[in-house]
Design a protein around this motif. Structure first.
Motif, PDB file in Angstrom:
ATOM      1  N   SER A   1       0.821  -1.214   0.000  1.00 51.00           N
ATOM      2  CA  SER A   1       0.000   0.000   0.000  1.00 51.00           C
ATOM      3  C   SER A   1       0.855   1.265   0.000  1.00 51.00           C
ATOM      4  CB  SER A   1      -0.929  -0.007   1.213  1.00 51.00           C
ATOM      5  OG  SER A   1      -0.188   0.025   2.416  1.00 51.00           O
ATOM      6  N   TYR A   2       2.162   1.130   0.277  1.00 54.59           N
ATOM      7  CA  TYR A   2       3.040   2.307   0.327  1.00 54.59           C
ATOM      8  C   TYR A   2       4.003   2.375  -0.854  1.00 54.59           C
ATOM      9  CZ  TYR A   2       1.413   2.903   5.124  1.00 54.59           C
ATOM     10  OH  TYR A   2       0.627   3.094   6.229  1.00 54.59           O
ATOM     11  N   THR A   3       3.959   1.413  -1.735  1.00 54.81           N
ATOM     12  CA  THR A   3       4.902   1.410  -2.865  1.00 54.81           C
ATOM     13  C   THR A   3       4.307   2.128  -4.074  1.00 54.81           C
ATOM     14  OG1 THR A   3       6.373  -0.003  -4.157  1.00 54.81           O
ATOM     15  CG2 THR A   3       4.110  -0.739  -3.919  1.00 54.81           C
TER      16      THR A   3
ATOM     17  N   SER B   1      -4.792   1.364  -1.352  1.00 57.59           N
ATOM     18  CA  SER B   1      -4.244   1.214  -0.001  1.00 57.59           C
ATOM     19  C   SER B   1      -5.328   0.824   0.989  1.00 57.59           C
ATOM     20  CB  SER B   1      -3.574   2.515   0.443  1.00 57.59           C
ATOM     21  OG  SER B   1      -2.459   2.822  -0.377  1.00 57.59           O
TER      22      SER B   1
ATOM     23  N   ASN C   1      -4.890  -2.586   3.209  1.00 54.51           N
ATOM     24  CA  ASN C   1      -4.782  -2.510   4.661  1.00 54.51           C
ATOM     25  C   ASN C   1      -5.925  -3.230   5.364  1.00 54.51           C
ATOM     26  OD1 ASN C   1      -2.350  -1.012   4.803  1.00 54.51           O
ATOM     27  ND2 ASN C   1      -3.453   0.893   4.413  1.00 54.51           N
TER      28      ASN C   1
END
Length: 466
Positions: A368-370, A439, A443
């Protein structure tokens, strides 16, 4: 009638009646049995050669089963573009498979335990193969968009209903015919066929999709499934039946000739199961793992198409399933190796499930952060790869806790596991439509995985409970 009866002459030495009223020497008694009465020998494990034959056939079956299941997620972007579907409508098409899949899990396990999974498998394969083959024709029955969606959704429901018999059926076969020491590897090897099917559908299917259109993918996969069904039915199942089919054996005790007695099928002790926390931990853990797996299975192509439109479909549709196929087989070997070294079944199952659930959750959080294609592909591959360890954890656990009722217990467990197929997949589409955020989907999925891991760690077991 010629060909319908076999005559066997039994020579019995010194047959006495109960009251010793008569003594006869060299009595010849004709025993006539119908060919339809010939039954396979029950209660024996497969030989090494037989196990290889069945494992290869069932492995290929899982491959074509998943190819049929994943052909719609592969083509849904092209279908949506052609027919004007939005994300919610695409989610409905994808999730409708699991509406039917949920309905037949318990029935599949019950029938497999009662009449044999080898009877069920080829029958239902005919239906899910033909539904896949004729899906493009259903999509063009009407020019009305909403009517077309209804046709596709209905076909996906029936596809799920017939595929719902597959896993409980072969789970019942494995629990009866494979010893506990070899069960993890055999089961995980067969289940790894699902990843090969997804891989082949993603690679060959992507090429067909780009070259000939989405309809060609359905025709190709449906035809492969029909070929497998015929080979399995006549080259494996029929050959096995002929090898072991034999008339009831005769035993002589005084003047009584007894037919061989086959063990009576016992009813599943559902009440006892339903009060066991270990049984409920299976359902919860399988639900949570399948929630992640089905979301990845259904939405992975769309994720890469939207975020990395220049990426090649045959790459991101192939790489995650290549590594997962090997992780699934490796997990089976590792589980059997640990058992042979003296580790308890409970520890081995929980260890494998920890890798599956915690590994998948961690990869999804990082995903979710890439923002780069390379890192997204690696993290997605890790997330799907960890799912492969589930095959040697919870997925094989029904054969540990209820070996004589494995098909029925697996059916109930897989029915719970199919629910996120339509709830989770649909909700993922709804969240994407509302928030436009991948994201949020990743999550939320990771949180569900961690909940399932916690429940199974506390209540799960590898000991027989019924």
């Amino acid at each position: 009638m010629a060909g319908q009866y076999d005559e066997k002459i039994l020579k019995i030495k010194r047959l006495h009646d109960k009251d010793d009223m008569a003594i006869k020497d060299d009595v010849y008694i004709p025993l006539v049995t119908k060919r339809s009465d010939l039954k396979p020998v029950e209660g024996k494990h497969w030989t090494r050669a037989e196990r290889k034959q069945w494992a290869a056939g069932l492995f290929t079956g899982c491959a074509v089963l998943y190819a049929c299941r994943t052909v719609t997620p592969l083509c849904v972007a092209a279908m949506a573009k052609e027919m004007g579907w939005d994300k919610t409508q695409s989610g409905s098409v994808l999730s409708s498979f699991f509406w039917g899949y949920t309905m037949t899990q318990f029935l599949g396990g019950y029938l497999a335990d009662r009449i044999g999974g080898d009877v069920i498998l080829p029958i239902v394969a005919v239906f899910w193969s033909m539904i896949t083959f004729w899906t493009p024709q259903l999509a063009h029955l009407s020019t009305d968009k909403y009517l077309t969606i209804q046709f596709i959704v209905l076909s996906r429901v029936f596809l799920g209903m017939f595929q719902g018999f597959h896993y409980p059926s072969f789970s019942s076969i494995i629990s009866r015919k494979v010893s506990e020491q070899e069960r993890s590897f055999t089961y995980s090897f067969i289940c790894s066929g699902s990843h090969l099917g997804t891989l082949l559908c993603g690679s060959i299917g992507s090429i067909l999709l780009e070259t000939f259109g989405w309809q060609s993918v359905f025709y190709f996969v449906g035809l492969c499934s029909i070929v497998w069904m015929l080979c399995m039915r006549y080259l494996v199942i029929e050959r096995h039946r002929r090898k072991y089919a034999q008339p009831p054996s005769v035993s002589v005790s005084d003047n009584t000739i007894l037919a061989e007695k086959f063990p009576e099928k016992k009813a599943v002790p559902w009440l006892m199961l339903f009060v066991k926390p270990a049984f409920w931990s299976l359902l919860v853990g399988h639900f949570c793992e399948n929630n992640a797996f089905y979301i990845l299975l259904s939405w992975l192509p769309t994720y890469f198409h939207e975020n990395f439109p220049d990426a090649k479909g045959w790459v991101f549709n192939v790489v995650p399933w290549v590594v997962t196929m090997f992780s699934s087989v490796f997990s089976g070997w590792l589980a059997d190796h640990m058992l042979s070294k003296g580790w308890s079944v409970t520890f081995v199952r929980k260890f494998m499930e920890s890798i599956a659930l915690c590994g998948t959750a961690s990869a999804l959080v990082f995903l979710s952060y890439t923002s780069t294609y390379g890192s997204a592909l690696v993290l997605m591959a890790i997330a799907v790869m960890c799912c492969g360890f589930h095959n040697s954890g919870i997925l094989v656990n029904p054969q540990d806790i209820a070996p004589t009722h494995a098909g029925s217990v697996f059916g109930i467990m897989n029915m719970a596991g199919a629910v996120p197929g339509f709830v989770g997949v649909y909700m993922a589409g709804h969240i994407l439509e509302a928030t436009k955020s991948w994201s949020a989907v990743f999550n939320q999925t990771a949180g569900v995985c961690m909940f399932g891991w916690l429940v199974y760690m506390i209540f799960g077991t590898g000991k027989q409970i019924v």
